[in-house]
Design a protein around this motif. Sequence first.
Motif, short mmCIF file in Angstrom:
data_model
loop_
_atom_site.label_atom_id
_atom_site.label_comp_id
_atom_site.label_asym_id
_atom_site.label_seq_id
_atom_site.Cartn_x
_atom_site.Cartn_y
_atom_site.Cartn_z
N ARG A 1 30.79 61.43 37.05
CA ARG A 1 31.15 61.70 35.66
C ARG A 1 29.99 61.29 34.76
N PRO A 2 29.57 62.17 33.83
CA PRO A 2 28.47 61.79 32.93
C PRO A 2 28.84 60.57 32.09
N SER A 3 27.85 59.77 31.83
CA SER A 3 28.10 58.57 31.02
C SER A 3 27.91 58.87 29.55
N GLN A 4 28.44 58.02 28.71
CA GLN A 4 28.28 58.17 27.27
C GLN A 4 26.82 58.03 26.85
N ILE B 1 24.76 70.06 26.66
CA ILE B 1 25.72 69.12 26.05
C ILE B 1 27.14 69.63 26.21
N GLU B 2 27.38 70.91 26.00
CA GLU B 2 28.72 71.47 26.17
C GLU B 2 29.20 71.33 27.62
N ALA B 3 28.30 71.59 28.57
CA ALA B 3 28.67 71.46 29.98
C ALA B 3 29.01 70.02 30.32
N MET B 4 28.22 69.08 29.76
CA MET B 4 28.49 67.67 30.01
C MET B 4 29.83 67.24 29.40
N ARG C 1 32.65 68.51 31.55
CA ARG C 1 32.80 67.72 32.78
C ARG C 1 33.44 66.37 32.48
N MET C 2 33.09 65.79 31.36
CA MET C 2 33.69 64.50 31.01
C MET C 2 35.19 64.64 30.75
#
Length: 425
Positions: A176-179, A205-208, A211-212
Amino acid sequence: MHIVDRRLNPNSKSLENRQRFLRRAKAQVQEAVRNASSSRDLGDALEGGEVSIPSGGVREPRFRTTPGDVQDHILPGNKTFSEGDILPRPDQGGGRGGGAGNGDGEDAFRFVLTREEFLEIFLDDLELPDMAKRKLASAEREGLRRAGYQTSGSPTSMSITRTMQLAMVRRTALRRPSQSSLADLEQALADCADEDRRTALRAEIEAMQTRMKRIPFIDPIDVRYRHFEVEPKPVARAVMFCLMDVSGSMTEHMKDLAKRFYLLLYVFLTRRYKTVDVVFIRHTDKAEEVDEETFFRSPASGGTLVSSALAAMSKIVAERYPPADWNIYAAQASDGDNAHGDNQLAAQLLTESVLPVSQYFAYLEVGATSHMRQPMPDSPLWTLYERLQSEGAPLSMRRVEDRNEIFPVFRELFKKRDGQRVGAK
């Protein structure tokens, strides 16, 4: 977790206030219970009933003004006095008046105790002495112990630390991408002047963010609750031997005193302890192990050999109650008589077989009711036990001649004490 008990109190009484009152006036209630026990027959002594304590013991604590302070009182319906009038003292009468004659009096506060309350108060400060040695046996449910985690439970038992650890492991495994990574991309987008690069950064950014959202910070599968299991608490095992003389020298009055003592002892043991065996032995010139019904009700008569009861106790201990595993106690009741020549054998059995394995030995000598002032001469058994006690043997001795002496003597024999043995009386 909060548990609200909405059961109705018995007879529309406030059970919580009643228990609070019994705790506050514990010393006076205990004294009243002891006095009530001494004046009743044994069949009714432990059945509860009415007791009374001084009314001063039920007063609620309150703040008082110091002498000399100005006090204002409002008396509704006053048609006699005006402001500044001095009020006369009331007549000394009612509950606190002296009545006829001189001196102050005080009414007693009377209330009824249930059988359970009566027994709880009466047995509160009694115990088997030195109940601490030997191996332990499992008892009934006593408490809870930690037993890991589970996926369901009460919100109050949720383990925050364990839940966060599992959530972090899951997020790491699913990448999971981090903040911080999202913040870096947003900063790069703000600093970038190339339009093509900005378009690529927006798409990343939208893809991240998508995923989040698919991988939440905390998922229901991460939540864990502390789990507890019932754990039996080990307690020491004990056996009480009841040795009663039923020979011909024991009159009906003496047997009645002994049976009252043993009945009180039996109630005490079965009420206070869960792992105590009671062995009943009665003897004349020979001893036998009997059941409870035979011990208290069946008649018997004959000569007297105290050594037979001690030998029977030693045999039972060797067969069923290893001293390494059991706390061993004995309570003997007799009129003190013994066959000529048996005292030496009784002393040998006591010093070599009985007392070395016993935690405590209580001897009750019962006598005929006597109104004479001078003390009676010591019996053969009393002299023998007194000598053994002076040598440090773990035994206590008491005499009774009347029914009203049973309860005080019982309390003296089995009261709580800190390492001090009760002497002879």
